[in-house]
Design an enzyme around this catalytic site. Structure first.
Site, PDB file in Angstrom:
ATOM      1  N   GLY A   1      21.653  43.968  31.903  1.00 19.18           N
ATOM      2  CA  GLY A   1      21.744  42.691  31.007  1.00 19.18           C
ATOM      3  C   GLY A   1      20.184  42.087  30.875  1.00 19.18           C
ATOM      4  O   GLY A   1      19.166  42.921  30.729  1.00 19.18           O
TER       5      GLY A   1
ATOM      6  N   GLY B   1      18.768  40.699  33.350  1.00 18.29           N
ATOM      7  CA  GLY B   1      18.410  40.446  34.782  1.00 18.29           C
ATOM      8  C   GLY B   1      18.262  39.127  35.487  1.00 18.29           C
ATOM      9  O   GLY B   1      17.725  38.808  36.419  1.00 18.29           O
TER      10      GLY B   1
ATOM     11  N   ARG C   1      24.875  50.499  43.813  1.00 14.98           N
ATOM     12  CA  ARG C   1      24.352  49.120  44.129  1.00 14.98           C
ATOM     13  C   ARG C   1      23.009  48.918  43.679  1.00 14.98           C
ATOM     14  O   ARG C   1      22.038  49.752  43.682  1.00 14.98           O
ATOM     15  CB  ARG C   1      24.491  48.610  45.735  1.00 14.98           C
ATOM     16  CG  ARG C   1      26.203  48.538  45.792  1.00 14.98           C
ATOM     17  CD  ARG C   1      26.601  47.844  47.260  1.00 14.98           C
ATOM     18  NE  ARG C   1      26.973  49.187  48.178  1.00 14.98           N
ATOM     19  CZ  ARG C   1      27.741  49.002  49.124  1.00 14.98           C
ATOM     20  NH1 ARG C   1      28.113  47.702  49.497  1.00 14.98           N
ATOM     21  NH2 ARG C   1      28.019  50.097  49.985  1.00 14.98           N
TER      22      ARG C   1
ATOM     23  N   ASP D   1      30.831  41.948  35.904  1.00 12.16           N
ATOM     24  CA  ASP D   1      29.598  41.736  36.682  1.00 12.16           C
ATOM     25  C   ASP D   1      29.344  40.361  37.039  1.00 12.16           C
ATOM     26  O   ASP D   1      29.104  39.557  35.765  1.00 12.16           O
ATOM     27  CB  ASP D   1      28.530  42.589  36.125  1.00 12.16           C
ATOM     28  CG  ASP D   1      27.387  42.426  37.028  1.00 12.16           C
ATOM     29  OD1 ASP D   1      27.563  42.415  38.389  1.00 12.16           O
ATOM     30  OD2 ASP D   1      26.342  42.596  36.852  1.00 12.16           O
TER      31      ASP D   1
ATOM     32  N   TYR E   1      39.371  46.694  44.040  1.00 16.32           N
ATOM     33  CA  TYR E   1      38.713  46.171  45.175  1.00 16.32           C
ATOM     34  C   TYR E   1      39.015  44.847  45.763  1.00 16.32           C
ATOM     35  O   TYR E   1      39.464  44.551  46.735  1.00 16.32           O
ATOM     36  CB  TYR E   1      37.169  46.620  45.101  1.00 16.32           C
ATOM     37  CG  TYR E   1      36.261  46.189  46.058  1.00 16.32           C
ATOM     38  CD1 TYR E   1      36.195  47.001  47.418  1.00 16.32           C
ATOM     39  CD2 TYR E   1      35.363  45.232  46.273  1.00 16.32           C
ATOM     40  CE1 TYR E   1      35.385  46.633  48.634  1.00 16.32           C
ATOM     41  CE2 TYR E   1      34.633  44.845  47.222  1.00 16.32           C
ATOM     42  CZ  TYR E   1      34.587  45.562  48.668  1.00 16.32           C
ATOM     43  OH  TYR E   1      33.787  45.319  49.343  1.00 16.32           O
ATOM     44  N   ASP E   2      38.927  43.973  44.689  1.00 20.57           N
ATOM     45  CA  ASP E   2      38.917  42.568  44.809  1.00 20.57           C
ATOM     46  C   ASP E   2      40.415  42.012  45.298  1.00 20.57           C
ATOM     47  O   ASP E   2      40.541  41.401  46.396  1.00 20.57           O
ATOM     48  CB  ASP E   2      38.936  41.497  43.628  1.00 20.57           C
ATOM     49  CG  ASP E   2      37.342  41.896  42.907  1.00 20.57           C
ATOM     50  OD1 ASP E   2      36.613  42.978  43.484  1.00 20.57           O
ATOM     51  OD2 ASP E   2      37.194  41.205  41.913  1.00 20.57           O
ATOM     52  N   GLU E   3      41.357  42.711  44.616  1.00 20.80           N
ATOM     53  CA  GLU E   3      42.665  42.494  45.019  1.00 20.80           C
ATOM     54  C   GLU E   3      43.173  43.378  46.240  1.00 20.80           C
ATOM     55  O   GLU E   3      44.022  42.732  46.951  1.00 20.80           O
ATOM     56  CB  GLU E   3      43.796  42.788  43.619  1.00 20.80           C
ATOM     57  CG  GLU E   3      43.477  42.216  42.544  1.00 20.80           C
ATOM     58  CD  GLU E   3      43.932  40.736  42.488  1.00 20.80           C
ATOM     59  OE1 GLU E   3      43.849  40.100  43.710  1.00 20.80           O
ATOM     60  OE2 GLU E   3      43.805  39.947  41.596  1.00 20.80           O
TER      61      GLU E   3
ATOM     62  N   THR F   1      22.112  36.246  39.489  1.00 22.27           N
ATOM     63  CA  THR F   1      21.737  36.113  40.772  1.00 22.27           C
ATOM     64  C   THR F   1      22.421  36.824  41.818  1.00 22.27           C
ATOM     65  O   THR F   1      23.435  36.777  41.862  1.00 22.27           O
ATOM     66  CB  THR F   1      21.242  34.719  41.062  1.00 22.27           C
ATOM     67  OG1 THR F   1      22.388  34.170  41.139  1.00 22.27           O
ATOM     68  CG2 THR F   1      20.336  34.118  40.074  1.00 22.27           C
TER      69      THR F   1
HETATM   70  P1  NAD Z   1      30.673  52.439  53.409  1.00 21.97           P
HETATM   71  O1  NAD Z   1      31.439  53.120  52.014  1.00 21.97           O
HETATM   72  O2  NAD Z   1      29.363  52.637  53.694  1.00 21.97           O
HETATM   73  O3  NAD Z   1      31.586  52.239  54.675  1.00 21.97           O
HETATM   74  C1  NAD Z   1      33.005  52.310  54.394  1.00 21.97           C
HETATM   75  C2  NAD Z   1      33.538  53.602  55.399  1.00 21.97           C
HETATM   76  O4  NAD Z   1      34.996  53.596  55.168  1.00 21.97           O
HETATM   77  C3  NAD Z   1      33.176  54.891  54.896  1.00 21.97           C
HETATM   78  O5  NAD Z   1      32.431  55.456  56.179  1.00 21.97           O
HETATM   79  C4  NAD Z   1      34.245  55.485  54.502  1.00 21.97           C
HETATM   80  O6  NAD Z   1      34.157  56.787  54.598  1.00 21.97           O
HETATM   81  C5  NAD Z   1      35.514  54.795  55.347  1.00 21.97           C
HETATM   82  N1  NAD Z   1      36.721  54.894  54.520  1.00 21.97           N
HETATM   83  C6  NAD Z   1      37.151  54.790  53.482  1.00 21.97           C
HETATM   84  N2  NAD Z   1      38.544  54.827  53.245  1.00 21.97           N
HETATM   85  C7  NAD Z   1      38.656  55.176  54.224  1.00 21.97           C
HETATM   86  C8  NAD Z   1      40.009  55.844  54.576  1.00 21.97           C
HETATM   87  N3  NAD Z   1      41.253  55.686  54.010  1.00 21.97           N
HETATM   88  N4  NAD Z   1      40.301  56.286  55.870  1.00 21.97           N
HETATM   89  C9  NAD Z   1      39.317  56.176  56.697  1.00 21.97           C
HETATM   90  N5  NAD Z   1      38.064  55.854  56.540  1.00 21.97           N
HETATM   91  C10 NAD Z   1      37.640  55.256  55.325  1.00 21.97           C
HETATM   92  O7  NAD Z   1      30.787  50.662  52.835  1.00 21.97           O
HETATM   93  P2  NAD Z   1      29.891  49.635  53.544  1.00 21.97           P
HETATM   94  O8  NAD Z   1      29.087  48.985  52.389  1.00 21.97           O
HETATM   95  O9  NAD Z   1      29.326  49.882  54.885  1.00 21.97           O
HETATM   96  O10 NAD Z   1      31.200  48.437  53.670  1.00 21.97           O
HETATM   97  C11 NAD Z   1      31.825  48.460  54.951  1.00 21.97           C
HETATM   98  C12 NAD Z   1      32.846  47.284  54.762  1.00 21.97           C
HETATM   99  O11 NAD Z   1      32.417  46.119  54.536  1.00 21.97           O
HETATM  100  C13 NAD Z   1      34.028  47.630  53.544  1.00 21.97           C
HETATM  101  O12 NAD Z   1      35.393  47.307  54.052  1.00 21.97           O
HETATM  102  C14 NAD Z   1      33.377  46.892  52.651  1.00 21.97           C
HETATM  103  O13 NAD Z   1      34.501  46.216  51.795  1.00 21.97           O
HETATM  104  C15 NAD Z   1      32.840  45.509  53.400  1.00 21.97           C
HETATM  105  N6  NAD Z   1      31.883  45.081  52.842  1.00 21.97           N
HETATM  106  C16 NAD Z   1      30.632  45.485  52.364  1.00 21.97           C
HETATM  107  C17 NAD Z   1      29.520  44.717  51.572  1.00 21.97           C
HETATM  108  C18 NAD Z   1      28.354  45.293  51.535  1.00 21.97           C
HETATM  109  O14 NAD Z   1      27.458  44.582  50.872  1.00 21.97           O
HETATM  110  N7  NAD Z   1      27.764  46.225  52.187  1.00 21.97           N
HETATM  111  C19 NAD Z   1      29.995  43.399  51.044  1.00 21.97           C
HETATM  112  C20 NAD Z   1      31.225  42.962  51.315  1.00 21.97           C
HETATM  113  C21 NAD Z   1      32.043  43.814  52.269  1.00 21.97           C
END
Ligand code: NAD
Length: 326
Positions: free
Chosen positions: A219, A221, A200, A285, A159-161, A224
């Protein structure tokens, strides 16, 4: 600093991952402004339920497709878009283990396909990046100028990369193709439409509190997190979209809670008699995560407005309603 609204009535916006938790709220906000919105989703972690309330909305189209394979051939995708928001990606820690290759593909092939479409359309391209780009940060709070501390082969690396690649690709298209781009680094966000089982902390704790089972805190807790209510994040994303800023710009809240404080608050707000149980910590984590919001404030006029008690109460109400409906 105040940003003038740039996208509204008459504008066509593509939201990738539009049936997901955060993106479906972005879709709602864009439709409320009068935009026409096309969402592309393969439902790997999202759900049609998240946009079911838009079934009769003529300005909204949901297209099924896997962006790792490029944009699907669909009539709704032929006309030019004014902006493309790339929000598709599984994002929860349980997804990192279950969907590692899917995460890498949507964050690489998927990002490139949407960047190429943005060039073809001369659209503004907004990349939904993450605080995970900072890894387990050695600098606290994290300003955008901090390059991060990421383990490139750890379980979270997919995910990070992938997000770091997406950021690099976005900047390359900005520099070499002159594309109008923006990168938002999103910090932990919560609210209605999260999946109760997505791994989460907040949905897990709320589900446990509503069931009356122990809240499993990893852990000691003492780690943060700053938690952002989804409405605040959506406002931040739209401010960045409307601006001409390239970013990256952090979006989140500064208020930090320990995991133990968060669990205790959820037990109290849910009126639950669940106890708290400490369980083994997952690897990689991060210990601390909090955004430096100076850029968001000064460049966008962003200010989070929803406090944890209010946001958690609204989220608990949503989870209580969904479980009652099952
Ligand atoms: P989510 O999983 O609810 O939403 C992501 C959506 O992308 C889903 O509907 C999934 O079906 C769709 N998806 C994934 N791979 C796909 C693909 N190959 N083709 C088409 N659709 C695809 O997650 P979220 O928490 O709502 O996150 C949404 C965005 O925000 C993501 O890019 C995530 O990395 C970013 N984000 C979210 C958070 C958070 O705290 N929720 C934090 C940092 C970044």
């Amino acid at each position: 600093m105040s940003v003038q609204q740039r996208f509204g009535e008459g504008h066509r916006i593509l939201v990738s991952g539009g049936a997901g938790f955060v993106p479906s709220h972005v879709v709602d906000a864009l439709l409320a402004r009068g935009c026409t919105v096309v969402a592309v989703d393969n439902f790997v972690t999202g759900s049609r339920d998240n946009v079911a309330h838009l079934a009769a909305e003529p300005r909204f189209t949901l297209v099924e497709g896997d962006l790792a394979e490029g944009l699907p051939a669909d009539a709704a995708l032929t006309e030019r878009f004014d902006a493309i928001l790339h929000m598709a990606s599984p994002a929860s820690p349980t997804d990192f283990a279950k969907l590692p290759v899917e995460i890498l593909k949507v964050g690489s092939a998927g990002t490139l396909a949407l960047l190429e479409r943005a060039v073809a359309d001369s659209a503004r391209f907004l990349m939904a990046s993450t605080s995970e780009a900072y890894g387990d940060p050695a600098v606290h709070p994290q300003p955008e100028s901090y390059w991060g501390n990421v383990n490139p082969i750890g379980v979270r690396a997919v995910y990070d990369e992938a997000k770091r690649f997406s950021e690099a690709a976005t900047m390359a298209f900005h520099r070499f193709h002159g594309l109008d781009t923006a990168i938002v680094r999103i910090f932990n966000t919560y609210g209605p439409r999260m999946r109760p089982d997505d791994g989460r902390a907040i949905p897990t704790f709320i589900s446990q509190a509503l069931r009356g089972t122990p809240l499993t805190v990893h852990g000691t807790g003492s780690q943060t997190r700053s938690i952002t209510y989804v409405d605040d994040l959506v406002r931040g994303i739209l401010l960045l979209l409307d601006s001409s800023e390239t970013g990256p710009i952090n979006c989140g809240t500064e208020h930090e809670l320990t995991m133990l404080e968060l669990a205790e608050l959820i037990v109290k707000l849910a009126g639950s008699d669940s106890r708290i149980e400490l369980v083994e910590r997952t690897s990689d984590d991060p210990e601390k995560r909090r955004p430096d919001l100076t850029l968001a404030r000064t460049l966008l006029g962003y200010e989070p407005q929803v406090g944890p008690e209010d946001g958690l109460r609204r989220t608990i109400d949503f989870f209580a309603g969904s479980s009652a409906a099952e």
